[in-house]
Scaffold this motif. Structure first.
Motif, mmCIF file in Angstrom:
data_model
loop_
_atom_site.group_PDB
_atom_site.id
_atom_site.type_symbol
_atom_site.label_atom_id
_atom_site.label_comp_id
_atom_site.label_asym_id
_atom_site.label_seq_id
_atom_site.Cartn_x
_atom_site.Cartn_y
_atom_site.Cartn_z
ATOM 1 N N ASP A 114 -14.301 90.878 13.558
ATOM 2 C CA ASP A 114 -13.122 90.643 12.308
ATOM 3 C C ASP A 114 -12.312 90.275 13.091
ATOM 4 O O ASP A 114 -11.057 89.229 12.564
ATOM 5 C CB ASP A 114 -12.739 92.218 11.588
ATOM 6 N N TRP A 115 -11.953 90.490 14.589
ATOM 7 C CA TRP A 115 -11.149 89.816 15.419
ATOM 8 C C TRP A 115 -11.019 88.034 14.747
ATOM 9 O O TRP A 115 -9.830 88.020 15.454
ATOM 10 C CB TRP A 115 -11.705 90.280 16.810
ATOM 11 N N THR A 116 -12.003 87.623 14.667
ATOM 12 C CA THR A 116 -12.211 85.695 14.702
ATOM 13 C C THR A 116 -11.145 85.965 12.956
ATOM 14 O O THR A 116 -11.007 84.325 13.380
ATOM 15 C CB THR A 116 -13.200 85.188 14.206
ATOM 16 N N ALA A 117 -12.174 86.197 12.335
ATOM 17 C CA ALA A 117 -10.686 85.713 11.035
ATOM 18 C C ALA A 117 -9.613 86.734 10.717
ATOM 19 O O ALA A 117 -8.522 85.581 10.367
ATOM 20 C CB ALA A 117 -11.158 86.924 9.564
ATOM 21 N N ARG A 118 -8.966 87.321 11.575
ATOM 22 C CA ARG A 118 -7.249 87.912 12.143
ATOM 23 C C ARG A 118 -7.086 86.991 13.142
ATOM 24 O O ARG A 118 -5.488 86.446 12.709
ATOM 25 C CB ARG A 118 -7.402 89.160 12.628
ATOM 26 N N CYS A 119 -7.165 86.128 14.022
ATOM 27 C CA CYS A 119 -7.332 85.143 14.975
ATOM 28 C C CYS A 119 -7.067 84.516 13.587
ATOM 29 O O CYS A 119 -5.803 83.361 13.893
ATOM 30 C CB CYS A 119 -7.750 85.245 16.140
ATOM 31 N N ALA A 120 -7.890 83.896 13.199
ATOM 32 C CA ALA A 120 -7.627 82.451 11.957
ATOM 33 C C ALA A 120 -6.294 82.423 11.372
ATOM 34 O O ALA A 120 -5.893 81.498 10.857
ATOM 35 C CB ALA A 120 -8.893 81.792 11.203
ATOM 36 N N ALA A 121 -6.447 83.723 10.140
ATOM 37 C CA ALA A 121 -5.210 84.274 9.595
ATOM 38 C C ALA A 121 -3.830 83.753 10.700
ATOM 39 O O ALA A 121 -2.807 83.656 10.001
ATOM 40 C CB ALA A 121 -5.200 85.720 9.513
#
Length: 205
Positions: free
Chosen positions: A191-198
């Motif tokens: 989920d780091w990719t989604a958090r980074c995108a946010a």
């Protein structure tokens, strides 16, 4: 990197070369300058050029983000070199941040500087001590049980960013091997990719 590129706007990738010690940083600075110089023709906003790096690549991205000098090689220059080499934002994934002290990654220090490099040089290239109020925002993530690169280095960098009031977001996941990349094999860490995108969206990216 394709999935992250679609979500976070990654447009260029730089393979770093190994030596001399200044070469990777100069290459990275040149890459940022090139993207900015050609921004009008490629549809890139020159104010939104960031860097992303994993492990030793995270160290390189961090060096660029915390750089203060001209970061130019001693050779003839061109119009590209007139652009600003400093990124507007940095994403560091399980990064090497320290080349000296308890959190040091000795392998990276040896590869970059050699076994006999003085402590002063190792300290100069450790990220936490390079942070200033002008350092760009950072997104950091690591796993707590990383056996290759100590998470303590990422935490020390986060503390330095906090001391200087630099916007940041930090995620330390309970478990995961070093070198996870996009972490598709680990649903929790992935989920780091989604958090980074946010994080990027929240910064107007």
């Amino acid at each position: 990197m394709a999935e992250l590129a679609r979500g976070g706007g990654v447009r260029a990738a730089l393979p770093a070369r190994a030596a001399p010690p200044s070469a990777p940083l100069l290459d990275a600075a040149r890459a940022v300058r090139w993207v900015r110089h050609h921004a009008a023709g490629t549809g890139v906003d020159p104010a939104r050029v960031g860097v992303l790096g994993f492990s030793a690549g995270g160290h390189l991205a961090g060096l660029l983000a915390t750089g203060t000098g001209p970061m130019l090689p001693e050779c003839p220059h061109d119009a590209v070199d007139e652009a600003d080499p400093r990124p507007g934002l940095a994403v560091l994934c399980y990064p090497v941040t320290a080349l000296t002290g308890p959190a040091a990654h000795r392998g990276s220090a040896g590869n970059l500087l050699g076994a006999d490099a003085p402590e002063s040089v190792r300290e100069e290239l450790s990220l936490a001590g390079r942070v200033t109020g002008d350092t760009p925002p950072m997104f950091l993530w690591h796993t707590a049980d990383d056996e290759s690169v100590p998470v303590a280095g990422t935490l020390a960098l986060s503390q330095a960013l906090a001391r200087h009031g630099v916007p940041q977001e930090v995620h330390v996941y309970r478990s995961g091997r070093h070198g996870l990349g996009l972490a598709e094999e680990n649903p929790v860490v992935a989920d780091w990719t989604a958090r980074c995108a946010a994080f990027l969206r929240g910064r107007g990216w």
